[in-house]
Design an enzyme around this catalytic site. Structure first.
Site, PDB file in Angstrom:
ATOM      1  N   GLN A 121       0.805  -1.217   0.000  1.00  0.00           N
ATOM      2  CA  GLN A 121       0.000   0.000   0.000  1.00  0.00           C
ATOM      3  C   GLN A 121       0.840   1.269   0.000  1.00  0.00           C
ATOM      4  OE1 GLN A 121      -2.886  -0.305   3.192  1.00  0.00           O
ATOM      5  NE2 GLN A 121      -4.295  -1.393   1.859  1.00  0.00           N
ATOM      6  N   CYS A 137       2.826  -1.112   8.743  1.00  0.00           N
ATOM      7  CA  CYS A 137       1.367  -1.085   8.564  1.00  0.00           C
ATOM      8  C   CYS A 137       0.734  -2.468   8.565  1.00  0.00           C
ATOM      9  CB  CYS A 137       1.018  -0.355   7.270  1.00  0.00           C
ATOM     10  SG  CYS A 137       1.584   1.353   7.268  1.00  0.00           S
ATOM     11  N   HIS A 138       1.275  -3.383   7.764  1.00  0.00           N
ATOM     12  CA  HIS A 138       0.678  -4.709   7.649  1.00  0.00           C
ATOM     13  C   HIS A 138       1.703  -5.834   7.753  1.00  0.00           C
ATOM     14  CE1 HIS A 138      -2.275  -2.023   5.639  1.00  0.00           C
ATOM     15  NE2 HIS A 138      -3.059  -2.665   6.471  1.00  0.00           N
ATOM     16  N   SER A 139       2.886  -5.515   8.234  1.00  0.00           N
ATOM     17  CA  SER A 139       3.938  -6.496   8.545  1.00  0.00           C
ATOM     18  C   SER A 139       4.538  -7.214   7.347  1.00  0.00           C
ATOM     19  CB  SER A 139       3.446  -7.523   9.568  1.00  0.00           C
ATOM     20  OG  SER A 139       3.077  -6.871  10.761  1.00  0.00           O
ATOM     21  N   PRO A 153       1.229  -9.258   3.275  1.00  0.00           N
ATOM     22  CA  PRO A 153       0.394  -8.996   2.102  1.00  0.00           C
ATOM     23  C   PRO A 153       1.094  -8.402   0.878  1.00  0.00           C
ATOM     24  CG  PRO A 153       0.103  -7.254   3.699  1.00  0.00           C
ATOM     25  CD  PRO A 153       1.014  -8.271   4.336  1.00  0.00           C
TER      26      PRO A 153
END
Length: 177
Positions: A121, A137-139, A153
């Site tokens: 992202q 943010c999302h590892s 992700p």
């Protein structure tokens, strides 16, 4: 009356199917386009003499954070240790100049150049003390060659911009040799 309900249900299913198909096509197109394009233009010279081994420097280039990392010999050797856990270890589906399609993803093994934005992202990953980068943010995790690990992700390796060397200690972003 039952037929009107069936027609309504059929329309909803068709609309849902078309939406899913369109989203899937957009995702495939976006991913295949990102494999080809990498940033070029707006040449920016940099003196590598000011970058000590093991250190990361961030430059602002074309409004993007560009990382310059001078890897140590041990860091370069460590790149082979975890390739089975990477999404694209040979960088076949990565956005990068052809000369960077190798294990260390660089023109010279000791100097790593990459756009410092997560491919999930667009967040900014941080250099960790354990030989890689972690997106907070999302590892999503990347190794020191910007190759993404299967966990998390992020769909692709970090983007490598066009760059070239002008002698031993001078690098120019945005141009290829």
């Amino acid at each position: 009356m039952k037929q009107a309900g069936d027609n309504q249900r059929r329309r909803i299913l068709l609309a849902t199917g078309a939406t899913v198909l369109a989203c899937g096509a957009a995702a495939v197109l976006n991913r295949s386009c990102s494999r080809i394009a990498y940033p070029k233009g707006s040449p920016l010279p940099f003196d590598l003499g000011q970058l000590p081994p093991g250190k990361l420097m961030t430059l602002d280039w074309q409004g993007l954070p560009v990382w310059l990392l001078r890897r140590t010999a041990a860091e370069i050797e460590s790149l082979a240790a975890h390739e089975a856990r990477l999404t694209d270890p040979e960088s076949q589906a990565s956005a990068q100049p052809a000369g960077c399609r190798n294990r260390h993803r660089s023109l010279r093994p000791e100097i790593f150049v990459a756009i410092g934005l997560c491919t999930h992202q667009g967040c900014t990953p941080a250099l960790t003390g354990v030989g890689g980068f972690l997106c907070p943010c999302h590892s999503s995790r990347y190794d020191l060659a910007g190759r993404v690990f299967k966990v998390g992700p992020a769909p692709a390796n970090l983007v490598i911009p066009a760059y070239r060397y002008e002698g031993a200690d001078r690098l120019t972003l945005g141009e290829e040799s």
